[in-house]
Design a protein around this motif. Structure first.
Motif, short mmCIF file in Angstrom:
data_model
loop_
_atom_site.label_atom_id
_atom_site.label_comp_id
_atom_site.label_asym_id
_atom_site.label_seq_id
_atom_site.Cartn_x
_atom_site.Cartn_y
_atom_site.Cartn_z
N ALA A 86 4.29 21.55 38.16
CA ALA A 86 4.59 20.45 39.09
C ALA A 86 5.69 19.53 38.56
CB ALA A 86 3.32 19.65 39.37
N GLY A 87 6.34 18.77 39.49
CA GLY A 87 7.57 18.09 39.12
C GLY A 87 7.74 16.62 39.48
N THR A 88 6.69 15.95 39.98
CA THR A 88 6.86 14.53 40.29
C THR A 88 6.94 13.71 39.00
OG1 THR A 88 5.72 14.79 42.39
CG2 THR A 88 5.79 12.56 41.50
N TYR A 115 6.27 14.75 50.19
CA TYR A 115 5.25 14.42 49.18
C TYR A 115 5.98 14.14 47.87
CZ TYR A 115 5.14 19.11 46.91
OH TYR A 115 5.43 20.25 46.22
N PHE A 123 11.87 29.78 37.88
CA PHE A 123 11.69 28.61 37.01
C PHE A 123 10.22 28.32 36.74
CE2 PHE A 123 10.62 25.53 40.35
CZ PHE A 123 11.16 26.11 41.49
N MET A 124 9.33 28.73 37.62
CA MET A 124 7.91 28.52 37.37
C MET A 124 7.45 29.38 36.19
SD MET A 124 6.89 26.20 39.29
CE MET A 124 7.05 25.35 40.86
N ASP A 126 15.10 24.64 43.51
CA ASP A 126 13.86 25.10 44.15
C ASP A 126 14.18 25.92 45.41
OD1 ASP A 126 11.72 22.99 42.73
OD2 ASP A 126 13.73 22.22 42.99
N PRO A 163 7.29 15.17 44.88
CA PRO A 163 8.58 15.64 44.37
C PRO A 163 9.72 15.45 45.37
CG PRO A 163 7.10 17.49 44.82
CD PRO A 163 6.29 16.25 44.95
N GLY A 184 0.15 23.88 39.86
CA GLY A 184 1.26 24.38 40.67
C GLY A 184 1.93 23.36 41.57
N LEU A 185 1.19 22.32 41.97
CA LEU A 185 1.80 21.30 42.83
C LEU A 185 1.31 19.92 42.36
CD1 LEU A 185 1.15 23.88 45.00
CD2 LEU A 185 2.53 22.36 46.39
N THR A 240 3.98 30.82 42.87
CA THR A 240 4.01 29.97 41.67
C THR A 240 2.96 30.46 40.67
OG1 THR A 240 4.86 28.05 42.84
CG2 THR A 240 3.63 27.60 40.83
N LEU A 263 11.82 16.02 39.29
CA LEU A 263 12.82 16.03 40.37
C LEU A 263 13.97 15.06 40.13
CD1 LEU A 263 12.95 18.02 42.62
CD2 LEU A 263 10.67 17.87 41.68
N PHE A 308 15.41 19.60 49.26
CA PHE A 308 14.35 19.94 48.31
C PHE A 308 13.17 20.48 49.09
CE2 PHE A 308 10.07 19.21 46.89
CZ PHE A 308 10.06 19.96 45.74
N VAL A 309 12.74 21.69 48.78
CA VAL A 309 11.48 22.25 49.27
C VAL A 309 10.80 22.90 48.08
CG1 VAL A 309 12.10 22.67 51.69
CG2 VAL A 309 12.66 24.39 49.97
N PRO A 310 9.45 22.97 48.07
CA PRO A 310 8.79 23.60 46.93
C PRO A 310 9.08 25.10 46.85
CG PRO A 310 7.17 22.90 48.58
CD PRO A 310 8.50 22.40 49.03
N SER A 311 8.93 25.62 45.66
CA SER A 311 9.14 27.04 45.39
C SER A 311 8.43 27.92 46.40
CB SER A 311 8.62 27.33 43.97
OG SER A 311 8.78 28.68 43.66
C1 DHB Z 1 6.44 20.96 43.01
C2 DHB Z 1 6.14 22.22 43.47
C3 DHB Z 1 7.14 23.17 43.57
O1 DHB Z 1 6.87 24.41 44.01
C4 DHB Z 1 8.44 22.86 43.21
O2 DHB Z 1 9.40 23.81 43.33
C5 DHB Z 1 8.75 21.60 42.74
C6 DHB Z 1 7.74 20.64 42.64
C7 DHB Z 1 5.38 19.92 42.93
O3 DHB Z 1 4.45 19.96 43.76
O4 DHB Z 1 5.45 19.06 42.05
#
Ligand code: DHB
Length: 389
Positions: free
Chosen positions: A128-130, A173, A304-305, A254, A175, A104-105, A45, A147, A224-227
């Motif tokens: 980050a995406g929450t 967590y 996408f990052m 993601d 997202p 990044g998160l 990321t 998300l 859904f898992v982070p990048s």
């Molecule tokens: C988040 C991190 C990511 O890598 C992703 O793909 C989506 C969300 C986050 O922590 O918000």
């Protein structure tokens, strides 16, 4: 003298212009503190965002509205919110950074938010995406995604395409919980049934979770898992024979992240996801972006990052043009609200109500194009709001 400069910087600028004589204008440095994971499990990321920020500067020059842009990069390792907070504090207090950016998160964005509030410093969330992140400080603006925004179109598409029962598997967590809640809400409202499980964020072992998902015999597993985590998921999906059992893999983009998609190979083919960015997005702006990014980074494909970082810089440049170079928190945020531009992803707008991004979300299928795997867009939901509506 410009507003929003620390006093010593303003005095230095006056001294410098006296030295240079009348008519010569010294460009006053504007430092952006960029905090991203450059090492650790989420280093991809940071690498993508850093490369995109550098590309934006190379393409647009490092001077905007009379300010000379200087980026101070800090590696927060991705897993230590207290480190992110300390860097944010040091950047503002010791280095006189006037803008904070990156994150990044989600837990890292949460950790920095009070620093932005206290110092009235614009904070650009590029990654980050929450959903609730911008609510944590009035100085937060976001150029990545949420998300709920990415998930709602996938849930609706699934409900309309003969998928009746879905097993959702998300990272446990912010997202992931946003993705799970949105998927359940939209999919069940459209007649579907959902089972759910959550995988830990740290050192996840996907094998038992994917096995449980298979045993539940759904029509599809929504992931859904982070990048950066997509390859590990795809490997388990293939090894445990879900496709052979007739179970489809769907998710937010993601999981089929452009950074690593090509290395996933055949098991990824046919995966359907919804997301705001594909490196295969067929617009002139994106073709130019992908070509320039790959050229500057030894062939690395932007994900996408990267686009979140590139547009974060676009937001900073366009807002500074409106404020005449001022970074004063309230002035800057007011200038950023409602900004609209054509990104490599497509059209995007900074929602004046939420300071978040309104953007198109695409349905995509993993296909092989010229020997390489891409997320090929086949449908689009226009101007999706941060809450997915
Ligand atoms: C988040 C991190 C990511 O890598 C992703 O793909 C989506 C969300 C986050 O922590 O918000």
């Amino acid at each position: 003298m410009r507003i929003g400069l620390p006093l010593h910087a303003a005095l230095a600028a006056v001294a410098l212009s006296a030295l240079l004589g009348p008519g010569a204008s010294a460009q006053q440095v504007l430092k952006i503190g960029l905090i991203e994971p450059m090492t650790g499990p989420f280093a991809s990321t940071g690498k993508q965002v850093d490369a995109a920020v550098k590309l934006y500067l190379a393409e647009h020059g490092d001077v905007v509205a009379g300010r000379k842009i200087e980026v101070l990069l800090r590696d927060d390792t991705g897993v230590a919110p207290e480190t992110t907070k300390r860097f944010a504090q040091e950047l503002v207090t010791n280095d006189h950074a006037e803008i904070l950016a990156g994150f990044g998160l989600t837990p890292l964005a949460f950790a920095a938010a009070p620093v932005a509030s206290e110092a009235k410093t614009p904070m650009i969330v590029m990654s980050a995406g929450t959903l609730i992140i911008p609510q944590r400080s009035p100085y937060i603006l976001r150029t990545s995604f949420t998300l709920p925004q990415q998930t709602a179109p996938m849930a609706l598409w699934a409900a309309k395409h003969d998928i009746k029962k879905v097993y959702t598997l998300v990272t446990d967590y912010g997202p992931g919980l946003d993705a799970e809640t949105t998927f359940k809400t939209v999919f069940t409202a459209n007649g579907g049934a959902v089972d759910s499980a959550r995988v830990p964020l740290n050192n996840p072992d996907y094998a038992p979770f994917i096995q449980r998902a298979k045993d539940a015999k759904p029509d599809a597993v929504f992931i859904f898992v982070p990048s950066g985590e997509g390859s590990a998921v795809m490997k388990q999906f293939a090894e445990r024979g879900l496709a052979a059992a007739g179970i489809k893999l769907i998710g937010t983009g993601d999981v089929t992240d452009d950074d690593i998609l090509d290395s996933m190979g055949d098991p990824a083919l046919g995966t359907i996801t919804s997301h705001f960015y594909s490196a295969a997005h067929p617009s002139p702006e994106n073709k130019a972006f992908v070509a320039a990014f790959e050229k500057a980074n030894g062939g690395m494909r932007p994900n996408f990052m990267a686009v979140g970082g590139y547009d974060g810089m676009a937001l900073i440049y366009e807002a500074l043009k409106k404020t005449g170079g001022s970074t004063e928190g309230d002035t800057f945020v007011a200038a950023a609200k409602g900004l609209s531009w054509t990104s490599p992803r497509g059209p995007m707008t900074i929602d004046p109500a939420t300071r978040d991004v309104i953007q198109d979300v695409y349905l995509r299928k993993v296909e092989r194009v010229n020997g390489h795997l891409y997320n090929v867009e086949f449908d689009r939901v226009a101007a999706v709001h941060p809450d997915g509506k």
